[in-house]
Design an enzyme around this catalytic site. Structure first.
Site, mmCIF file in Angstrom:
data_model
loop_
_atom_site.group_PDB
_atom_site.id
_atom_site.type_symbol
_atom_site.label_atom_id
_atom_site.label_comp_id
_atom_site.label_asym_id
_atom_site.label_seq_id
_atom_site.Cartn_x
_atom_site.Cartn_y
_atom_site.Cartn_z
ATOM 1 N N GLU A 317 45.051 -28.522 -3.809
ATOM 2 C CA GLU A 317 45.840 -27.742 -4.757
ATOM 3 C C GLU A 317 47.181 -28.410 -5.008
ATOM 4 O O GLU A 317 47.899 -28.745 -4.059
ATOM 5 C CB GLU A 317 46.099 -26.331 -4.223
ATOM 6 C CG GLU A 317 44.875 -25.439 -4.170
ATOM 7 C CD GLU A 317 45.192 -24.045 -3.653
ATOM 8 O OE1 GLU A 317 44.376 -23.147 -3.875
ATOM 9 O OE2 GLU A 317 46.259 -23.855 -3.019
ATOM 10 N N CYS A 318 47.529 -28.587 -6.247
ATOM 11 C CA CYS A 318 48.851 -29.030 -6.669
ATOM 12 C C CYS A 318 49.280 -30.299 -5.924
ATOM 13 O O CYS A 318 48.729 -31.364 -6.154
ATOM 14 C CB CYS A 318 49.856 -27.889 -6.492
ATOM 15 S SG CYS A 318 51.333 -28.042 -7.527
ATOM 16 N N GLY A 319 50.231 -30.207 -5.002
ATOM 17 C CA GLY A 319 50.669 -31.380 -4.269
ATOM 18 C C GLY A 319 49.544 -32.061 -3.518
ATOM 19 O O GLY A 319 49.541 -33.293 -3.366
#
Length: 430
Positions: A317-319
């Site tokens: 997720e994301c980072g």
């Protein structure tokens, strides 16, 4: 029904001091030996870190859309069983958003304390307080607290400006050694603020000089029958990256994994630790602040590559997704080599790329969540699905699946769809 003293801390806008005051209240009452449970309205990972340090207990999200009214009711009822005080920190201004902090407070009958940053105002403070207190008839309004007050004379003017019928709870003076430091996504992570406990204690001392040293009114919280999710992850060992670079995890998500039979464990990519597990979760965080170190850490990189090579599921997720790409360019323009397990390049920028509640509809149904990032990704990957904006219905974040990897910018609140969450960690198609 279970009654417990409760207070909802809100404000007329962001940056008024809600988190500092909520943390101060939690620390003050905890020092008196009370069991304090704190909740945060809406999607947030940073404020809860501060509030957990202040209260000594995990901080869960409440939001009528993302978590759902039933989910919120169940969390509050569970907390009321053992807590001596429940605190809920709002998001943005009291009436901002759909649904708003005011909607949440009204739904559960929790009295609202408005924290008003009084710097740069005097008698107008009374007008702001009056407006917040009277804007909605269905809102249980408790009172106002003046924050960032310059002097005793300033405090006197604020107090005298309060109209009849609005409770004035006191003031907190401007103190640089109490304010919580921040960065581009919000507050600095709790573990990175070296004098955090001292700041919290000073803030608690200040609260002790206000009427908030007394417990707020009790609120009755109705119990919500909780259905145990099917044990779809029985016996599955899930390794979770957890350090200053990867720390954006909802406690409710981890609870769900355990309730479905999984065994989570943590490892640190920043410490270059290896892992061996059935599935891997790379959450969001701040990889951009540690990109050079991540690029140099060969042991963790080898473990992740071996994991992917063995066809074992990865949820990023994301980072976490940025870490899997070919490169990450930081805000200063320096390009860092990442793991190269997904084609594409990420670049940090000074302006916010996207901030929104979103929903994703997979073959297992609808899941809710949010997105919040300052980076953009260039990739040849084609999305297998796209999320949609919660209120406008416009296209949201892409979900990519390549081999055993599922990656997206969206932070999904897994309890809204346990079957979909289990499918991710079993490596099934969306």
């Amino acid at each position: 029904m279970r009654a417990c003293p409760a207070l909802f801390i809100s404000a007329p806008a962001s940056n008024q001091g809600k988190t500092t005051v909520t943390a101060a209240l939690a620390r003050y009452h905890r020092r008196l030996g009370r069991r304090v449970r704190v909740f945060k309205t809406g999607p947030d990972f940073l404020d809860p870190m501060i509030l957990e340090r202040a209260s000594g207990a995990p901080v869960y999200a409440l939001h009528l859309w993302m978590v759902g009214e039933r989910g919120c009711r169940a969390l509050l009822a569970e907390a009321a069983q053992t807590a001596d005080l429940i605190l809920i920190e709002g998001v943005m201004g009291l009436f901002d958003g759909t649904p708003s902090s005011a909607d949440l407070a009204a739904t559960f009958g929790v009295p609202v304390l408005a924290v008003i940053g009084a710097h740069g105002m005097a008698q107008t403070f009374g007008a702001v307080a009056f407006g917040l207190a009277r804007y909605r008839d269905d809102l249980p309004f408790y009172g106002v607290l003046a924050n960032r007050v310059a002097s005793e004379r300033h405090a006197q003017m604020l107090r005298e400006a309060i109209p009849e019928g609005v409770r004035y709870c006191g003031h907190v003076s401007t103190m640089d050694d109490v304010a919580l430091p921040g960065r581009h996504l919000g507050l600095t992570q709790a573990a990175e603020v070296k004098d955090l406990d001292a700041r919290l204690d000073r803030a608690a001392d200040a609260i002790g000089e206000t009427t908030l040293r007394e417990l707020p009114p009790s609120v009755e919280f109705a119990e919500e029958p909780c259905e145990q999710p099917p044990r779809l992850l029985e016996g599955l060992h899930i390794a979770i990256a957890r350090d200053a670079a990867f720390s954006f995890v909802y406690p409710a998500n981890l609870d769900l994994l355990r309730s479905m039979g999984a065994t989570p464990s943590h490892f640190s990519p920043l410490a270059d630790e290896p892992f061996n597990a059935d599935a891997l979760y790379l959450p969001g965080g701040y990889p951009e602040l540690h990109a050079a170190r991540l690029a140099a850490n060969a042991t963790t990189a080898a473990s992740i590559r071996a994991h992917v090579g063995a066809g074992k599921p990865v949820v990023a997720e994301c980072g976490g997704m940025l870490y899997l790409l070919e490169s990450l360019t930081d805000i200063d323009g320096a390009q860092h080599t990442m793991l190269g397990l997904l084609p594409g390049h990420a670049k940090m920028q000074k302006r916010l790329s996207r901030l929104a509640m979103q929903r994703i509809e997979s073959r297992h149904g609808v899941s809710t969540g949010h997105t919040f990032h300052y980076s953009s990704v260039t990739t040849d990957m084609a999305p297998v699905l796209n999320a949609t904006h919660a209120t406008t219905g416009k296209e949201g974040e892409a979900f990519y699946q390549q081999g055993p990897i599922t990656a997206t910018y969206m932070h999904t609140y897994w309890p809204t769809n346990p079957a979909a969450a289990a499918a991710l960690f079993r490596g099934e198609p969306l």
